[in-house]
Enzyme design. Sequence first.
Site, PDB file in Angstrom:
ATOM      1  N   LYS A  87       4.587  -2.922   1.559  1.00  0.00           N
ATOM      2  CA  LYS A  87       5.723  -2.849   2.325  1.00  0.00           C
ATOM      3  C   LYS A  87       6.030  -1.334   2.991  1.00  0.00           C
ATOM      4  O   LYS A  87       5.320  -0.460   2.225  1.00  0.00           O
ATOM      5  CB  LYS A  87       6.929  -3.130   1.483  1.00  0.00           C
ATOM      6  CG  LYS A  87       7.173  -2.354   0.080  1.00  0.00           C
ATOM      7  CD  LYS A  87       7.906  -2.947  -0.926  1.00  0.00           C
ATOM      8  CE  LYS A  87       8.312  -1.955  -1.986  1.00  0.00           C
ATOM      9  NZ  LYS A  87       8.998  -2.552  -3.338  1.00  0.00           N
ATOM     10  N   TYR A 114      17.285  29.741   9.738  1.00  0.00           N
ATOM     11  CA  TYR A 114      18.767  29.331   9.743  1.00  0.00           C
ATOM     12  C   TYR A 114      19.393  29.810   8.512  1.00  0.00           C
ATOM     13  O   TYR A 114      19.145  29.278   7.307  1.00  0.00           O
ATOM     14  CB  TYR A 114      18.702  27.834   9.905  1.00  0.00           C
ATOM     15  CG  TYR A 114      18.504  27.191  11.174  1.00  0.00           C
ATOM     16  CD1 TYR A 114      19.262  27.704  12.384  1.00  0.00           C
ATOM     17  CD2 TYR A 114      17.308  26.459  11.554  1.00  0.00           C
ATOM     18  CE1 TYR A 114      18.880  27.353  13.703  1.00  0.00           C
ATOM     19  CE2 TYR A 114      17.120  25.773  12.781  1.00  0.00           C
ATOM     20  CZ  TYR A 114      17.778  26.466  13.838  1.00  0.00           C
ATOM     21  OH  TYR A 114      17.290  25.775  15.167  1.00  0.00           O
TER      22      TYR A 114
HETATM   23  C1  LIG Z   1       8.037  -2.597  -4.171  1.00  0.00           C
HETATM   24  C2  LIG Z   1       7.700  -3.501  -5.383  1.00  0.00           C
HETATM   25  C3  LIG Z   1       6.819  -3.536  -6.251  1.00  0.00           C
HETATM   26  C4  LIG Z   1       5.902  -2.026  -6.307  1.00  0.00           C
HETATM   27  O1  LIG Z   1       6.734  -1.102  -6.932  1.00  0.00           O
HETATM   28  P1  LIG Z   1       5.796   0.050  -7.305  1.00  0.00           P
HETATM   29  O2  LIG Z   1       7.068   0.924  -8.141  1.00  0.00           O
HETATM   30  O3  LIG Z   1       5.674   0.966  -6.144  1.00  0.00           O
HETATM   31  O4  LIG Z   1       4.698  -0.072  -7.926  1.00  0.00           O
HETATM   32  C5  LIG Z   1       6.501  -4.398  -6.938  1.00  0.00           C
HETATM   33  N1  LIG Z   1       7.439  -5.418  -7.031  1.00  0.00           N
HETATM   34  C6  LIG Z   1       8.468  -5.676  -6.251  1.00  0.00           C
HETATM   35  C7  LIG Z   1       9.387  -6.968  -6.239  1.00  0.00           C
HETATM   36  C8  LIG Z   1       8.761  -4.838  -5.476  1.00  0.00           C
HETATM   37  O5  LIG Z   1       9.693  -4.787  -4.352  1.00  0.00           O
END
Ligand SMILES: *Cc1c(COP(=O)(O)O)cnc(C)c1O
Length: 366
Positions: free
Chosen positions: A35, A256
């Site tokens: 994702k 800054y």
């Molecule tokens: C993002 C996600 C993962 C992966 O999680 P990590 O902590 O990056 O390993 C697994 N299951 C779901 C449902 C997620 O949304």
Amino acid sequence: MNRPILASISTEAFRHNLTRVRELAPESKIWSVIKARSYGHGFEAAFKGLEATDGFALLDIEDARWLRENGWKGRILLLEGLFHPAEVANAEDLACDLVVHCDSQIEWLENYQSQSHKRFSIFLKMNTGMNRLGFNPDKYRIAFHRLHALGHQMHHMTHFANADQVNQLPTVGQQLECFEATIADLTAPTSMANSAAILWHRTVLGDWVRPGIMLYGASPTGSYKDIEHANLQPVMRLQSEIIDIQELKKGDRVGYGGRYQAPESMRVGVIACGYADGYPRQAPDGTPVWVEGGAFDGAGVVCPLVGRVSMDMLTIDLRQAPQAKIGSRVELWGTQVPVDDVAQMSGTIGYELICALAPRVAVEIK
Ligand SMILES: *Cc1c(COP(=O)(O)O)cnc(C)c1O
């Protein structure tokens, strides 16, 4: 010539990390979670580096389409399922597996008239205490039966809130107990484990693991020392160059707000990387930046950031890098400086920094 900032993505490191997941979860199939443009690494690199996975898990159906158009024939899981009833047909065309987490999504499937009478593979999500997505245990079995009655191939799924911590409630043990009690006699494959569970709760891996962050070589806790011995490799290396050097006198201030004041005469390197590239503006003085050939032996040295990060630039203390010059390469995070170290200094976790790599940064796939 473009600005010298570059994110280099190592498909080799992807392959290595996927192999590590296989070693840690040899009995499980793997949903590689990609994702958020593969946690900021881009789909192309992830697709190349992780092609030995059993499936890819993502959010947007358009990203599933991209994978299919680029030849991916394996499984694809829509991690939050459908966002709209009109997506059912697309998900069917693209042969996606679906997470189902609420009644509306079941209704959309019940009302859908499939032309081809294909059945979905469904990961039914149970809320076992995280209270984000999923059916509460008292509603779960009804949901399961409704989908099962439509002929879909069912899986049980839940997500842990605290697989990266000890004793924080709800614990993995509590969530697991709830999960197992609820699914009792409903035989179906399971999916529970994120990266933290794969690393630290090896008894709850289930039939499909869902690693995200560990595939990118960063830590589920946000602290690099927690994965230092897990044999994972950082996939993203954010690099740039020194584009100018300032000679400061004692008492001169930098950037800054004049946040940093030179304690003595010193050189400060100006680097082509700022918050508009995804570097955290909150980074305090002392945040590590690696400079090539900076040490006396030419091996490279970590120099502390000094002064506030600007939109396009940041500044570092070159006192430990007498050989550094305009054009010297620097690493903001990657193999020399763990992204989690930079994140921790700024009060966040590596996840956020890699995901927020800005679109303007050129990406090289190696
Ligand atoms: C993002 C996600 C993962 C992966 O999680 P990590 O902590 O990056 O390993 C697994 N299951 C779901 C449902 C997620 O949304």
